[in-house]
Write a protein that holds these residues in place. Structure first.
Motif, PDB file in Angstrom:
ATOM      1  N   GLN A   1     -11.418   4.437   5.161  1.00 33.72           N
ATOM      2  CA  GLN A   1     -10.077   4.980   5.316  1.00 33.72           C
ATOM      3  C   GLN A   1      -9.082   4.075   4.592  1.00 33.72           C
ATOM      4  O   GLN A   1      -9.049   2.874   4.785  1.00 33.72           O
ATOM      5  CB  GLN A   1      -9.696   5.093   6.790  1.00 33.72           C
ATOM      6  N   GLY A   2      -8.287   4.669   3.747  1.00 31.82           N
ATOM      7  CA  GLY A   2      -7.273   3.913   3.026  1.00 31.82           C
ATOM      8  C   GLY A   2      -7.761   3.306   1.719  1.00 31.82           C
ATOM      9  O   GLY A   2      -6.989   2.716   0.981  1.00 31.82           O
ATOM     10  N   ASP A   3      -9.059   3.427   1.419  1.00 32.14           N
ATOM     11  CA  ASP A   3      -9.589   2.892   0.172  1.00 32.14           C
ATOM     12  C   ASP A   3      -9.315   3.893  -0.945  1.00 32.14           C
ATOM     13  O   ASP A   3      -9.910   4.965  -0.998  1.00 32.14           O
ATOM     14  CB  ASP A   3     -11.098   2.639   0.302  1.00 32.14           C
TER      15      ASP A   3
ATOM     16  N   PHE B   1      -4.422  -0.812  -6.000  1.00 40.08           N
ATOM     17  CA  PHE B   1      -4.026   0.592  -5.871  1.00 40.08           C
ATOM     18  C   PHE B   1      -3.367   0.858  -4.515  1.00 40.08           C
ATOM     19  O   PHE B   1      -2.410   1.628  -4.420  1.00 40.08           O
ATOM     20  CB  PHE B   1      -5.237   1.507  -6.055  1.00 40.08           C
ATOM     21  N   ASN B   2      -3.887   0.230  -3.476  1.00 38.94           N
ATOM     22  CA  ASN B   2      -3.294   0.411  -2.145  1.00 38.94           C
ATOM     23  C   ASN B   2      -1.864  -0.103  -2.096  1.00 38.94           C
ATOM     24  O   ASN B   2      -0.979   0.525  -1.497  1.00 38.94           O
ATOM     25  CB  ASN B   2      -4.138  -0.308  -1.091  1.00 38.94           C
ATOM     26  N   LYS B   3      -1.615  -1.260  -2.705  1.00 34.48           N
ATOM     27  CA  LYS B   3      -0.266  -1.824  -2.723  1.00 34.48           C
ATOM     28  C   LYS B   3       0.693  -0.919  -3.482  1.00 34.48           C
ATOM     29  O   LYS B   3       1.856  -0.737  -3.071  1.00 34.48           O
ATOM     30  CB  LYS B   3      -0.296  -3.218  -3.356  1.00 34.48           C
ATOM     31  N   ILE B   4       0.234  -0.373  -4.579  1.00 34.28           N
ATOM     32  CA  ILE B   4       1.073   0.539  -5.359  1.00 34.28           C
ATOM     33  C   ILE B   4       1.405   1.787  -4.538  1.00 34.28           C
ATOM     34  O   ILE B   4       2.537   2.251  -4.515  1.00 34.28           O
ATOM     35  CB  ILE B   4       0.375   0.938  -6.680  1.00 34.28           C
ATOM     36  N   GLN B   5       0.380   2.303  -3.850  1.00 35.72           N
ATOM     37  CA  GLN B   5       0.554   3.517  -3.050  1.00 35.72           C
ATOM     38  C   GLN B   5       1.559   3.280  -1.931  1.00 35.72           C
ATOM     39  O   GLN B   5       2.433   4.111  -1.675  1.00 35.72           O
ATOM     40  CB  GLN B   5      -0.785   3.942  -2.460  1.00 35.72           C
ATOM     41  N   THR B   6       1.467   2.145  -1.243  1.00 32.31           N
ATOM     42  CA  THR B   6       2.355   1.883  -0.102  1.00 32.31           C
ATOM     43  C   THR B   6       3.769   1.533  -0.522  1.00 32.31           C
ATOM     44  O   THR B   6       4.705   1.665   0.268  1.00 32.31           O
ATOM     45  CB  THR B   6       1.787   0.728   0.750  1.00 32.31           C
ATOM     46  N   SER B   7       3.919   1.099  -1.789  1.00 30.76           N
ATOM     47  CA  SER B   7       5.260   0.721  -2.257  1.00 30.76           C
ATOM     48  C   SER B   7       6.049   1.921  -2.769  1.00 30.76           C
ATOM     49  O   SER B   7       7.242   1.827  -3.018  1.00 30.76           O
ATOM     50  CB  SER B   7       5.171  -0.331  -3.344  1.00 30.76           C
ATOM     51  N   VAL B   8       5.361   3.042  -2.984  1.00 31.77           N
ATOM     52  CA  VAL B   8       6.009   4.236  -3.519  1.00 31.77           C
ATOM     53  C   VAL B   8       6.865   4.888  -2.425  1.00 31.77           C
ATOM     54  O   VAL B   8       6.415   5.060  -1.303  1.00 31.77           O
ATOM     55  CB  VAL B   8       4.961   5.239  -4.037  1.00 31.77           C
TER      56      VAL B   8
END
Length: 309
Positions: free
Chosen positions: A56-58, A302-309
């Motif tokens: 989850q979240g990957d 990729f996770n950091k980019i996704q959460t920063s959007v």
């Protein structure tokens, strides 16, 4: 169960080959190889992804991974008669590839020469690049402006075609030749070499002495790839180009990789606001050696980019 499959993309003037894995419905991660390598340099990474359990979240394990063969490399077409392999023409190839697939802004992972091409592409077409991960490469190969004339002369003279050898060779000979000019481990050299070879039907006189293997080969790659570029960017041009990369940028390099990475960071990083740098144990092909760590770093990125959007 995921599997690795062969793809082809028909551009206007040539067909590009690729290897891919993952869900076709998911957004792609485009992987771009280095000079005289091919898509197989990303096979260990793709195999690592296929072994991972989708958590989850990957945002990596569930993605579509596409590793491209550049023109003249691997199973892709060679450029047409009379054409050459100008650096910026590879950028044009990417524009055509994105247009063909109607790709939105996507994540790009690129090694060596592929990283330089991807950097130029991200600068000129920022709307097409969501993030950029550079592997053992940073910046561009530049030359002093006073070398412009000598660079032109060397480049043009390198195009004078030598007599092409018709000798065939074994896979073992090809692997040894590749390992002689790089720091690849034998299992990694084998992956790249196998995708670089074309089986031939040898005549009794055209094999190399000592090559008594039943199957003989020649290189698939276009011999024009070995010519010298007739031009180089000046440092100022390269820095201006690099300064226009606005997407999140990650550099992953090997502690025994190319010396020019450190020089590139010194010369090109000042204009970059959004840079993450990670050093791993390994050589120039660190993405083939440290697949588990690479996949972890990409997933985090990729996770950091996704959460920063």
């Amino acid at each position: 169960m995921m599997k690795i499959e062969a793809l082809s993309f028909q551009l206007e003037d040539l067909t590009l080959a690729a290897l891919a894995c993952g869900n076709k419905e998911h957004q792609p991660v485009l992987c771009l190889h280095g000079y005289l390598d091919n898509a197989a340099s990303f096979l260990p990474f793709m195999q690592q992804i296929m072994q991972q359990t989708v958590q989850q979240g990957d945002l990596l394990a569930s993605r579509r991974i596409i590793a491209l063969d550049w023109p003249g490399h691997g199973h892709s077409d060679h450029r047409s008669v009379g054409a050459h392999y100008h650096f910026f023409d590879y950028v044009s190839d990417l524009v055509a590839l994105f247009s063909l697939n109607n790709w939105p802004a996507i994540d790009i992972v690129a090694h060596s020469m592929g990283a330089m091409i991807a950097s130029a592409f991200a600068a000129a077409f920022p709307e097409k690049v969501k993030s950029l991960t550079l592997i053992d490469s940073f910046g561009f190969i530049c030359a002093p402006t006073e070398q412009t004339t000598s660079q032109l002369r060397k480049g043009v003279l390198s195009r004078v075609k030598p007599v092409k050898s018709n000798r065939a060779f074994s896979e073992e000979t090809a692997i040894k030749a590749r390992m002689h000019v790089c720091d690849l481990k034998i299992e990694h050299a084998k992956l790249i070499v196998q995708r670089s070879l074309l089986e031939v039907k040898p005549q009794p006189s055209n094999s190399i002495a000592g090559d008594d293997a039943s199957t003989l080969y020649r290189w698939r790659s276009d011999t024009r790839l070995r010519t010298i570029s007739p031009y180089r960017l000046s440092l100022a041009q390269g820095q201006q180009l690099f300064s226009d990369i606005k997407c999140p940028l990650q550099l992953i390099y090997g502690d025994k990789g190319m010396d020019m990475v450190a020089t590139g960071v010194e010369q090109f990083s000042a204009s970059v606001d959004n840079l993450t740098t990670i050093r791993l144990s390994g050589g120039h092909h660190v993405h083939m050696e440290q697949t588990k760590e690479i996949s972890y770093l990409l997933s985090n990125f990729f996770n950091k980019i996704q959460t920063s959007v």
